[in-house]
Write a protein that holds these residues in place. Structure first.
Motif, PDB file in Angstrom:
ATOM      1  N   LEU A   1       7.005  -4.292   3.257  1.00 35.36           N
ATOM      2  CA  LEU A   1       7.630  -3.959   1.984  1.00 35.36           C
ATOM      3  C   LEU A   1       7.320  -5.014   0.926  1.00 35.36           C
ATOM      4  O   LEU A   1       7.133  -4.697  -0.246  1.00 35.36           O
ATOM      5  CB  LEU A   1       9.154  -3.840   2.174  1.00 35.36           C
ATOM      6  N   PHE A   2       7.272  -6.288   1.332  1.00 37.97           N
ATOM      7  CA  PHE A   2       7.005  -7.367   0.387  1.00 37.97           C
ATOM      8  C   PHE A   2       5.631  -7.196  -0.247  1.00 37.97           C
ATOM      9  O   PHE A   2       5.476  -7.272  -1.471  1.00 37.97           O
ATOM     10  CB  PHE A   2       7.109  -8.715   1.093  1.00 37.97           C
ATOM     11  N   PHE A   3       4.601  -6.974   0.625  1.00 38.58           N
ATOM     12  CA  PHE A   3       3.245  -6.839   0.103  1.00 38.58           C
ATOM     13  C   PHE A   3       3.122  -5.592  -0.767  1.00 38.58           C
ATOM     14  O   PHE A   3       2.437  -5.605  -1.797  1.00 38.58           O
ATOM     15  CB  PHE A   3       2.246  -6.765   1.265  1.00 38.58           C
ATOM     16  N   ALA A   4       3.754  -4.517  -0.343  1.00 37.64           N
ATOM     17  CA  ALA A   4       3.678  -3.286  -1.121  1.00 37.64           C
ATOM     18  C   ALA A   4       4.292  -3.481  -2.503  1.00 37.64           C
ATOM     19  O   ALA A   4       3.745  -3.016  -3.516  1.00 37.64           O
ATOM     20  CB  ALA A   4       4.403  -2.159  -0.374  1.00 37.64           C
ATOM     21  N   HIS A   5       5.419  -4.183  -2.579  1.00 37.55           N
ATOM     22  CA  HIS A   5       6.074  -4.422  -3.858  1.00 37.55           C
ATOM     23  C   HIS A   5       5.311  -5.444  -4.698  1.00 37.55           C
ATOM     24  O   HIS A   5       5.134  -5.268  -5.910  1.00 37.55           O
ATOM     25  CB  HIS A   5       7.508  -4.900  -3.617  1.00 37.55           C
ATOM     26  N   PHE A   6       4.840  -6.520  -4.051  1.00 39.21           N
ATOM     27  CA  PHE A   6       4.193  -7.613  -4.791  1.00 39.21           C
ATOM     28  C   PHE A   6       2.877  -7.168  -5.426  1.00 39.21           C
ATOM     29  O   PHE A   6       2.579  -7.527  -6.562  1.00 39.21           O
ATOM     30  CB  PHE A   6       3.957  -8.797  -3.847  1.00 39.21           C
ATOM     31  N   TRP A   7       2.084  -6.383  -4.675  1.00 37.28           N
ATOM     32  CA  TRP A   7       0.783  -5.959  -5.186  1.00 37.28           C
ATOM     33  C   TRP A   7       0.786  -4.515  -5.681  1.00 37.28           C
ATOM     34  O   TRP A   7      -0.265  -3.976  -6.027  1.00 37.28           O
ATOM     35  CB  TRP A   7      -0.286  -6.127  -4.111  1.00 37.28           C
ATOM     36  N   ASN A   8       1.957  -3.886  -5.663  1.00 40.21           N
ATOM     37  CA  ASN A   8       2.069  -2.503  -6.121  1.00 40.21           C
ATOM     38  C   ASN A   8       1.115  -1.593  -5.339  1.00 40.21           C
ATOM     39  O   ASN A   8       0.344  -0.816  -5.913  1.00 40.21           O
ATOM     40  CB  ASN A   8       1.770  -2.413  -7.625  1.00 40.21           C
ATOM     41  N   VAL A   9       1.165  -1.731  -4.017  1.00 41.53           N
ATOM     42  CA  VAL A   9       0.315  -0.938  -3.125  1.00 41.53           C
ATOM     43  C   VAL A   9       1.212  -0.078  -2.243  1.00 41.53           C
ATOM     44  O   VAL A   9       2.282  -0.515  -1.824  1.00 41.53           O
ATOM     45  CB  VAL A   9      -0.568  -1.852  -2.248  1.00 41.53           C
ATOM     46  N   HIS A  10       0.765   1.127  -1.935  1.00 42.34           N
ATOM     47  CA  HIS A  10       1.571   2.024  -1.110  1.00 42.34           C
ATOM     48  C   HIS A  10       1.687   1.484   0.310  1.00 42.34           C
ATOM     49  O   HIS A  10       0.773   0.827   0.836  1.00 42.34           O
ATOM     50  CB  HIS A  10       0.935   3.415  -1.084  1.00 42.34           C
ATOM     51  N   LEU A  11       2.815   1.776   0.956  1.00 38.04           N
ATOM     52  CA  LEU A  11       3.067   1.287   2.315  1.00 38.04           C
ATOM     53  C   LEU A  11       2.007   1.753   3.314  1.00 38.04           C
ATOM     54  O   LEU A  11       1.632   1.008   4.222  1.00 38.04           O
ATOM     55  CB  LEU A  11       4.447   1.747   2.792  1.00 38.04           C
ATOM     56  N   THR A  12       1.513   2.973   3.165  1.00 38.38           N
ATOM     57  CA  THR A  12       0.501   3.469   4.098  1.00 38.38           C
ATOM     58  C   THR A  12      -0.787   2.683   3.989  1.00 38.38           C
ATOM     59  O   THR A  12      -1.494   2.479   4.978  1.00 38.38           O
ATOM     60  CB  THR A  12       0.219   4.957   3.840  1.00 38.38           C
ATOM     61  N   THR A  13      -1.099   2.221   2.786  1.00 39.70           N
ATOM     62  CA  THR A  13      -2.294   1.394   2.588  1.00 39.70           C
ATOM     63  C   THR A  13      -2.130   0.046   3.279  1.00 39.70           C
ATOM     64  O   THR A  13      -3.055  -0.444   3.938  1.00 39.70           O
ATOM     65  CB  THR A  13      -2.554   1.183   1.085  1.00 39.70           C
ATOM     66  N   ILE A  14      -0.953  -0.551   3.140  1.00 38.82           N
ATOM     67  CA  ILE A  14      -0.669  -1.819   3.809  1.00 38.82           C
ATOM     68  C   ILE A  14      -0.779  -1.661   5.319  1.00 38.82           C
ATOM     69  O   ILE A  14      -1.383  -2.487   6.011  1.00 38.82           O
ATOM     70  CB  ILE A  14       0.733  -2.332   3.435  1.00 38.82           C
ATOM     71  N   ASP A  15      -0.220  -0.591   5.844  1.00 35.11           N
ATOM     72  CA  ASP A  15      -0.265  -0.346   7.281  1.00 35.11           C
ATOM     73  C   ASP A  15      -1.693  -0.149   7.760  1.00 35.11           C
ATOM     74  O   ASP A  15      -2.074  -0.646   8.829  1.00 35.11           O
ATOM     75  CB  ASP A  15       0.577   0.887   7.625  1.00 35.11           C
ATOM     76  N   ARG A  16      -2.510   0.529   6.976  1.00 30.83           N
ATOM     77  CA  ARG A  16      -3.904   0.764   7.342  1.00 30.83           C
ATOM     78  C   ARG A  16      -4.678  -0.553   7.380  1.00 30.83           C
ATOM     79  O   ARG A  16      -5.498  -0.785   8.272  1.00 30.83           O
ATOM     80  CB  ARG A  16      -4.545   1.740   6.352  1.00 30.83           C
ATOM     81  N   ILE A  17      -4.392  -1.444   6.427  1.00 25.83           N
ATOM     82  CA  ILE A  17      -5.067  -2.749   6.390  1.00 25.83           C
ATOM     83  C   ILE A  17      -4.660  -3.598   7.598  1.00 25.83           C
ATOM     84  O   ILE A  17      -5.500  -4.243   8.235  1.00 25.83           O
ATOM     85  CB  ILE A  17      -4.720  -3.489   5.080  1.00 25.83           C
TER      86      ILE A  17
ATOM     87  N   LYS B   1      -3.620  -2.536  10.524  1.00 25.54           N
ATOM     88  CA  LYS B   1      -4.252  -1.983  11.718  1.00 25.54           C
ATOM     89  C   LYS B   1      -5.710  -2.429  11.811  1.00 25.54           C
ATOM     90  O   LYS B   1      -6.208  -2.744  12.908  1.00 25.54           O
ATOM     91  CB  LYS B   1      -4.179  -0.453  11.686  1.00 25.54           C
ATOM     92  N   LYS B   2      -6.393  -2.474  10.685  1.00 27.22           N
ATOM     93  CA  LYS B   2      -7.795  -2.880  10.672  1.00 27.22           C
ATOM     94  C   LYS B   2      -7.931  -4.349  11.078  1.00 27.22           C
ATOM     95  O   LYS B   2      -8.820  -4.710  11.862  1.00 27.22           O
ATOM     96  CB  LYS B   2      -8.398  -2.659   9.281  1.00 27.22           C
ATOM     97  N   VAL B   3      -7.050  -5.182  10.555  1.00 29.98           N
ATOM     98  CA  VAL B   3      -7.091  -6.615  10.906  1.00 29.98           C
ATOM     99  C   VAL B   3      -6.793  -6.796  12.395  1.00 29.98           C
ATOM    100  O   VAL B   3      -7.458  -7.583  13.078  1.00 29.98           O
ATOM    101  CB  VAL B   3      -6.065  -7.399  10.054  1.00 29.98           C
TER     102      VAL B   3
END
Length: 207
Positions: free
Chosen positions: A1-17, A19-21
């Motif tokens: 939630l922090f990254f999604a709010h800080f960078w204005n990115v959707h939660l699914t995008t954060i989760d996808r990143i 998983k890739k890492v």
């Protein structure tokens, strides 16, 4: 939630990143656990213990993951570490209902019988498989612990505290200290990956 709010990115995008890492780190081979040490080493002292991660209540077969000890739905992990180096040698998981000793027997592998496993009272019967192993003395209703056995248990606890600290170093990550709501298979991968990262930290500290 922090990254999604800080960078204005959707939660699914954060989760996808994330998983890739995780996949990149896992495929690198740098964080694999040295389980072979348990079969190749003839004389070694290992500490073994289990911990449980609370999971979201499943819609089916709830009794399989219900832990009678925690009174919650959990997924259980067993950790084996080398007493001398502190390196994590093995991480295995199972549903929370499974008993600690049963989990140990289910994942015996080709372990040397000369290994000395130091475990808690949940591993009663361990010496039948590994004669050099030890578990704490237990009192009974008719036979309380003698002073000698009580002192032995106190010193034994001081030795086993290393595995407790190792478990804490993994569960300090928030993902394991709160109710896990993701896929169980991914939980196992994440727990093992963090264990591998802790091993890398040990190796780097000796450079």
């Amino acid at each position: 939630l922090f990254f999604a709010h800080f960078w204005n990115v959707h939660l699914t995008t954060i989760d996808r990143i994330i998983k890739k890492v995780e996949r990149i780190l896992g495929d690198s081979g740098q964080f694999d656990l040295p389980e072979k040490d348990l079969s190749e080493t003839q004389e070694q002292t290992c500490l073994v213990d289990t911990t449980e991660v609370e999971i979201q209540r499943p819609t089916e077969h709830q009794e399989e993951v219900y832990s009678g000890k925690k009174k919650k739905h959990t997924f259980k992990f067993q950790i084996i570490i080398c007493q001398l180096t502190g390196m994590i040698l093995q991480v295995v998981g199972c549903k929370g209902k499974v008993h600690d000793y049963q989990l140990f027997k289910d994942h015996l592998g080709n372990y040397s019988k000369e290994i000395c496993f130091l475990a808690d009272s949940g591993y009663q019967g361990l010496t039948d498989l590994f004669p050099n192993s030890f578990t704490p003395f237990k009192r009974s209703a008719n036979e309380p612990l003698s002073e000698f056995k009580r002192i032995c248990n106190q010193h034994y606890a001081k030795i086993r505290i290393k595995v407790e600290h190792k478990i804490r170093s993994i569960k300090i990550f928030r993902i394991f200290s709160t109710t896990y709501r993701g896929n169980i298979r991914r939980l196992q991968q994440q727990f093992t990956l963090i264990a591998g990262i802790r091993n890398v930290e040990i190796r780097l500290s000796k450079i």
